[in-house]
Scaffold this motif. Structure first.
Motif, PDB file in Angstrom:
ATOM      1  N   LEU A   3      -7.406   1.513  -3.528  1.00  0.00           N
ATOM      2  CA  LEU A   3      -7.500   0.146  -4.050  1.00  0.00           C
ATOM      3  C   LEU A   3      -8.843  -0.053  -4.731  1.00  0.00           C
ATOM      4  O   LEU A   3      -9.879   0.260  -4.147  1.00  0.00           O
ATOM      5  N   SER A   4      -8.799  -0.575  -5.958  1.00  0.00           N
ATOM      6  CA  SER A   4     -10.046  -0.910  -6.635  1.00  0.00           C
ATOM      7  C   SER A   4     -10.664  -2.121  -5.938  1.00  0.00           C
ATOM      8  O   SER A   4     -10.000  -2.813  -5.152  1.00  0.00           O
ATOM      9  N   VAL A  18      -2.649  -4.885   3.375  1.00  0.00           N
ATOM     10  CA  VAL A  18      -2.699  -3.520   2.852  1.00  0.00           C
ATOM     11  C   VAL A  18      -1.409  -2.776   3.174  1.00  0.00           C
ATOM     12  O   VAL A  18      -0.937  -1.975   2.367  1.00  0.00           O
ATOM     13  N   SER A  19      -0.804  -3.048   4.321  1.00  0.00           N
ATOM     14  CA  SER A  19       0.457  -2.374   4.673  1.00  0.00           C
ATOM     15  C   SER A  19       1.560  -2.712   3.673  1.00  0.00           C
ATOM     16  O   SER A  19       2.387  -1.854   3.344  1.00  0.00           O
ATOM     17  N   VAL A  20       1.568  -3.935   3.167  1.00  0.00           N
ATOM     18  CA  VAL A  20       2.557  -4.327   2.157  1.00  0.00           C
ATOM     19  C   VAL A  20       2.252  -3.626   0.831  1.00  0.00           C
ATOM     20  O   VAL A  20       3.162  -3.148   0.149  1.00  0.00           O
ATOM     21  N   ILE A  21       0.972  -3.538   0.481  1.00  0.00           N
ATOM     22  CA  ILE A  21       0.579  -2.849  -0.745  1.00  0.00           C
ATOM     23  C   ILE A  21       0.998  -1.385  -0.680  1.00  0.00           C
ATOM     24  O   ILE A  21       1.527  -0.828  -1.649  1.00  0.00           O
ATOM     25  N   GLU A  22       0.803  -0.753   0.465  1.00  0.00           N
ATOM     26  CA  GLU A  22       1.225   0.635   0.644  1.00  0.00           C
ATOM     27  C   GLU A  22       2.736   0.774   0.493  1.00  0.00           C
ATOM     28  O   GLU A  22       3.219   1.722  -0.128  1.00  0.00           O
ATOM     29  N   ALA A  23       3.488  -0.167   1.052  1.00  0.00           N
ATOM     30  CA  ALA A  23       4.953  -0.124   0.934  1.00  0.00           C
ATOM     31  C   ALA A  23       5.388  -0.302  -0.519  1.00  0.00           C
ATOM     32  O   ALA A  23       6.307   0.386  -0.983  1.00  0.00           O
ATOM     33  N   ILE A  24       4.740  -1.212  -1.239  1.00  0.00           N
ATOM     34  CA  ILE A  24       5.080  -1.398  -2.654  1.00  0.00           C
ATOM     35  C   ILE A  24       4.768  -0.114  -3.417  1.00  0.00           C
ATOM     36  O   ILE A  24       5.546   0.321  -4.267  1.00  0.00           O
ATOM     37  N   PHE A  25       3.637   0.497  -3.123  1.00  0.00           N
ATOM     38  CA  PHE A  25       3.245   1.738  -3.794  1.00  0.00           C
ATOM     39  C   PHE A  25       4.259   2.845  -3.502  1.00  0.00           C
ATOM     40  O   PHE A  25       4.599   3.632  -4.381  1.00  0.00           O
ATOM     41  N   ASP A  26       4.754   2.906  -2.274  1.00  0.00           N
ATOM     42  CA  ASP A  26       5.691   3.963  -1.874  1.00  0.00           C
ATOM     43  C   ASP A  26       7.127   3.706  -2.335  1.00  0.00           C
ATOM     44  O   ASP A  26       7.825   4.645  -2.736  1.00  0.00           O
ATOM     45  N   PHE A  27       7.589   2.465  -2.272  1.00  0.00           N
ATOM     46  CA  PHE A  27       9.000   2.170  -2.503  1.00  0.00           C
ATOM     47  C   PHE A  27       9.276   1.298  -3.725  1.00  0.00           C
ATOM     48  O   PHE A  27      10.429   1.117  -4.110  1.00  0.00           O
ATOM     49  N   GLY A  28       8.250   0.738  -4.328  1.00  0.00           N
ATOM     50  CA  GLY A  28       8.420  -0.240  -5.397  1.00  0.00           C
ATOM     51  C   GLY A  28       9.150   0.285  -6.620  1.00  0.00           C
ATOM     52  O   GLY A  28       9.072   1.462  -6.956  1.00  0.00           O
ATOM     53  N   ALA A  72      -3.068   2.438 -11.989  1.00  0.00           N
ATOM     54  CA  ALA A  72      -3.454   3.460 -12.961  1.00  0.00           C
ATOM     55  C   ALA A  72      -3.516   4.762 -12.185  1.00  0.00           C
ATOM     56  O   ALA A  72      -4.470   5.011 -11.458  1.00  0.00           O
ATOM     57  N   GLY A  73      -2.456   5.545 -12.275  1.00  0.00           N
ATOM     58  CA  GLY A  73      -2.370   6.763 -11.458  1.00  0.00           C
ATOM     59  C   GLY A  73      -2.213   6.390 -10.003  1.00  0.00           C
ATOM     60  O   GLY A  73      -1.310   5.644  -9.636  1.00  0.00           O
ATOM     61  N   ASP A  74      -3.120   6.865  -9.154  1.00  0.00           N
ATOM     62  CA  ASP A  74      -3.042   6.522  -7.735  1.00  0.00           C
ATOM     63  C   ASP A  74      -4.024   5.418  -7.359  1.00  0.00           C
ATOM     64  O   ASP A  74      -4.231   5.147  -6.182  1.00  0.00           O
ATOM     65  N   CYS A  75      -4.612   4.750  -8.348  1.00  0.00           N
ATOM     66  CA  CYS A  75      -5.542   3.647  -8.092  1.00  0.00           C
ATOM     67  C   CYS A  75      -4.863   2.307  -8.382  1.00  0.00           C
ATOM     68  O   CYS A  75      -4.399   2.066  -9.495  1.00  0.00           O
ATOM     69  N   VAL A  76      -4.787   1.455  -7.377  1.00  0.00           N
ATOM     70  CA  VAL A  76      -4.210   0.125  -7.540  1.00  0.00           C
ATOM     71  C   VAL A  76      -5.259  -0.769  -8.187  1.00  0.00           C
ATOM     72  O   VAL A  76      -6.364  -0.917  -7.671  1.00  0.00           O
ATOM     73  N   VAL A  77      -4.910  -1.372  -9.330  1.00  0.00           N
ATOM     74  CA  VAL A  77      -5.843  -2.186 -10.098  1.00  0.00           C
ATOM     75  C   VAL A  77      -5.819  -3.637  -9.636  1.00  0.00           C
ATOM     76  O   VAL A  77      -6.860  -4.273  -9.492  1.00  0.00           O
ATOM     77  N   THR A  78      -4.620  -4.177  -9.402  1.00  0.00           N
ATOM     78  CA  THR A  78      -4.496  -5.554  -8.927  1.00  0.00           C
ATOM     79  C   THR A  78      -3.174  -5.743  -8.200  1.00  0.00           C
ATOM     80  O   THR A  78      -2.246  -4.948  -8.375  1.00  0.00           O
ATOM     81  N   VAL A  79      -3.097  -6.787  -7.397  1.00  0.00           N
ATOM     82  CA  VAL A  79      -1.870  -7.140  -6.678  1.00  0.00           C
ATOM     83  C   VAL A  79      -1.643  -8.646  -6.817  1.00  0.00           C
ATOM     84  O   VAL A  79      -2.600  -9.406  -6.931  1.00  0.00           O
ATOM     85  N   ALA A  80      -0.377  -9.044  -6.810  1.00  0.00           N
ATOM     86  CA  ALA A  80      -0.050 -10.461  -6.954  1.00  0.00           C
ATOM     87  C   ALA A  80       1.375 -10.704  -6.481  1.00  0.00           C
ATOM     88  O   ALA A  80       2.094  -9.777  -6.112  1.00  0.00           O
ATOM     89  N   ARG A  81       1.744 -11.962  -6.506  1.00  0.00           N
ATOM     90  CA  ARG A  81       3.132 -12.355  -6.241  1.00  0.00           C
ATOM     91  C   ARG A  81       3.713 -12.918  -7.510  1.00  0.00           C
ATOM     92  O   ARG A  81       3.012 -13.549  -8.299  1.00  0.00           O
TER      93      ARG A  81
END
Length: 88
Positions: A3-4, A18-28, A72-81
């Motif tokens: 995460l940036s 962060v657990s939700v961000i990880e799930a989005i990254f894995d399954f999104g 951007a690759g494996d770096c999360v730039v931002t998160v939102a709803r």
């Protein structure tokens, strides 16, 4: 996944764990986003998560349906709803 600093601040501001961000990254579900990759927690992503996670964990994720991240690759730039419905 990394995460940036910006993504960390936005996650805190928007109460996205962060657990939700990880799930989005894995399954999104991915989509193009101005040269980067967007990942959305939609129905399809929740179905994929249900194959791996417990029912309790998927139930917690459903609260965040519509959340997305920009990476951007494996770096999360931002998160939102999502503020609007995405129509195909």
């Amino acid at each position: 996944m990394h995460l940036s600093q910006h993504a960390t601040h936005r996650a805190i501001q928007r109460s996205i764990p962060v657990s939700v961000i990880e799930a989005i990254f894995d399954f999104g579900t991915d989509y193009p986003s101005r040269g980067l990759i967007g990942l959305r927690l939609d129905r399809q992503a929740l179905d994929l998560a249900a194959d791996v996670l417990t029912a309790t964990e998927v139930g917690r994720l459903r609260r965040y349906a519509g959340a997305y991240l920009i990476a951007a690759g494996d770096c999360v730039v931002t998160v939102a709803r999502a503020t609007r419905r995405h129509i195909h």
